[in-house]
Enzyme design. Structure first.
Site: not given
Ligand code: ADP
Ligand code: MG
Length: 581
Positions: A217, A540
């Site tokens: 990815h 990510r």
């Molecule tokens: P993705 O990371 O799958 O693209 P989103 O963009 O919707 O999902 O959300 C990103 C947010 O998710 C981050 O800013 C963080 O606050 C939260 N996040 C990501 N990984 C974790 C984790 N392992 N535990 C808690 N919050 C997390």
């Protein structure tokens, strides 16, 4: 480049429809993905695999006799939701328990773990092995952190062959774990990939260069070099993998299944030229290549690149490997065709009954619906800002993910309330709607928060302030348990923990819910602003950490905005109670 699509947002769904239409002999569509179209013996362990779409033949193409019983199929490069995985597992279950296997990525781990817990709560035994074959993604001492790439195939096949042979769930899990221990992969890439409708590639490799160890990815690799000759590449791949031979294996005399996997737009002819040299090198090392695979087994949309997997056999694994398979994208030997399954109603779409509730709890459910409306309005007003912040270090989808999730939560919660549901059921349905539709890590975690809160509210009686505080605390603990982030990792946890602590302290000291919530929202806002200074260590954003210093964490920021807006709903609720009209 991708050239053909209708609505980009419908791409994954339409792809699954077409895939099923073309392969109805092997698979049928269920909520969340596909299952075998044929009957399996009663009591046989059901092997359920899955992950994001964009990796064909992983994962739907690997469902069929001798291989997986079902595949949960998420959006492009996004984990399937907990609900999707649970629904596929229920449809695939033959009464012998369910075995999950998938590539080790945070979103998949979170959702498969949550689905496993739900299955166990339903009384269906479930075990999991996450595949960790990519040697470039973590050092040997941290093998459990490695990603899964083309080595998925060996683990899936061994698990499935064991299940077909009548092994019980514990034995299937043991053998799959053993196969994972003996599978190692290493990959390179020459270009990134472009998802349907996207204006630019999701990630890219400089023209004329080769990224070494790049993830499927776009996760960063370990090196970048000039493009070698075909023989030079073969030598690099074999050398890397012979450097990391599993415990208990002697190279000279070993038997391995080599898998040279194309990532999407490398030609088969190029791979055969590379494989020619790989075969020579294995032979020179005294290794017997058993059943070599050269082709596409786990792609990365249209990425140009390849990986080599070595699966180090022993007698037990070789016996299982040597069994027939008939799946849409993978055939081996000849399978005795099983009868077609009679298709019953899809359990996941049957409307669940609304449990009884009293008037007090229904009144609380009305407050829940108002809070959901407020969340929707807050997210809608900030959708672009949230996307912009997420694009700085993440993938830019936080705004749209929160929008999809909150809208689905409101639709489901309002429908439950209209049918007479109490607070618990209303919030439970909202939680399910949110995590099912949001996609991304944050969607699954918001589902956990709402579901944990729901469990404390009940469907009878007016929920007390301490019940709400306990529900929020349970949600916070749940987020940390599933997401494995701590305070300071730059995630939503950095806002959620101070919010929870302040709410609990205020309610314990006798504050009303509205007062306590207001103070807690202030703590969350301060803490979210403070995340700007932090370096991300989870999710990510981890890979592009340095970029994000000076910018708040999107998930912490959206949480602070939401709890602040809900404080107004609770204030209004209190004013109504004090001055009943
Ligand atoms: P993705 O990371 O799958 O693209 P989103 O963009 O919707 O999902 O959300 C990103 C947010 O998710 C981050 O800013 C963080 O606050 C939260 N996040 C990501 N990984 C974790 C984790 N392992 N535990 C808690 N919050 C997390
Ligand atoms: Mg994101």
């Amino acid at each position: 480049m991708t050239r053909l699509w209708n609505e980009p947002a419908d791409f994954a769904d339409e792809m699954i429809d077409g895939f099923v239409a073309a392969n109805a002999r092997s698979v049928r569509r269920v909520t969340g993905g596909v299952v075998r179209a044929t009957v399996s013996p009663r009591g046989q362990v059901a092997v359920v695999v899955g992950g994001g779409s964009g990796h064909y033949p992983a994962f739907g193409g690997l469902v069929g006799q001798g291989l997986a019983h079902g595949a949960a199929m998420g959006n492009l490069f996004a984990s399937p939701s907990t609900q999707q995985i649970h629904a596929v597992a229920k449809a695939a279950d033959n009464g012998g328990g369910v075995f999950f296997s998938y590539g080790n990525y945070a979103g998949d781990v979170l959702n498969f773990d949550a689905a496993q817990e739900r299955l166990r709560a339903d009384g269906i035994a479930c075990e999991t092995v996450a595949v960790t074959d990519d040697v470039s993604s973590a050092p040997p001492a941290e093998r459990h952190k490695r990603r899964g790439i083309a080595g998925d195939l060996t683990v899936f096949r061994i698990a499935a062959a064991a299940a077909e042979a009548g092994a019980d769930l514990a034995e299937v899990a043991r053998l799959a774990g053993h196969a994972n221990d003996r599978t190692r992969s290493f990959g390179v890439a020459f270009t990134g990939c472009t998802l349907p409708g996207a204006e630019k590639p999701l990630f890219s490799v400089p023209e004329g260069r080769m990224a070494v160890g790049l993830g499927i990815h776009g996760e960063p690799g370990i090196d970048e070099t000039g493009i070698p000759t075909a023989d030079g590449l073969a030598e690099m791949l074999v050398e890397k993998l012979l450097d990391e031979v599993p415990d208990g294996v002697t190279i000279n005399g070993a038997r391995v299944v080599p898998i040279l996997n194309g990532l999407g737009s490398l030609k088969y002819e190029e791979m055969f030229v590379v494989y020619r040299r790989i075969a020579q090198l294995l032979d020179a090392a005294g290794i017997t290549a058993v059943d070599p695979h050269v082709g596409e087994y786990c792609t990365s949309f249209d990425m140009a690149g390849t990986s080599l997997t070595l699966f180090w056999l022993d007698d037990e694994l070789e016996r299982l490997w040597d069994t027939p398979v008939d799946a849409p994208a993978y055939r081996r030997g000849s399978v005795t065709a099983a009868a077609r399954a009679e298709v019953g109603p899809d359990a996941a779409t049957a409307a669940a009954e609304i449990p009884d509730a009293d008037a007090d709890s229904r009144a609380a459910a009305a407050v829940v619906v108002r809070a959901l409306e407020t969340i929707v309005a807050t997210v809608d007003a900030n959708v672009e800002e949230l996307g912009r912040i997420d694009a700085i270090a993440g993938d830019g989808d936080h705004g749209i993910g929160m929008q999809r999730g909150s809208h689905a939560a409101l639709t489901a919660g309002a429908a439950a309330h209209d049918s007479g549901a109490g607070a618990r059921t209303t919030l439970e349905r909202a939680a399910d709607g949110w995590s099912d539709k949001a996609g991304g890590t944050s969607g699954a975690l918001w589902g956990v928060i709402l579901a944990s809160l729901a469990a404390e509210l009940g469907d009878i009686g007016r929920p007390s302030a301490s019940a709400v505080a306990a529900g929020v605390a349970a949600g916070s603990a749940g987020v940390m348990a599933y997401g494995k982030a701590d305070v300071g990792d730059k995630t939503m946890v950095d806002a959620l923990v101070p919010f929870t602590d302040a709410l609990t302290a205020a309610v314990d000291s006798g504050a009303s819910l509205a007062e306590g919530w207001r103070r807690a929202a202030e703590s969350a806002t301060t803490a979210a602003a403070g995340t700007a200074e932090l370096l991300p260590r989870m999710g990510r954003a981890r890979s592009h950490g340095q970029n994000s210093v000076g910018t708040v964490d999107p998930g912490a920021h959206s949480l602070a905005l939401i709890v602040t807006a809900i404080a107004d709903v609770l204030d209004a609720g209190r004013a109504n109670q004090e001055n009943p009209s």
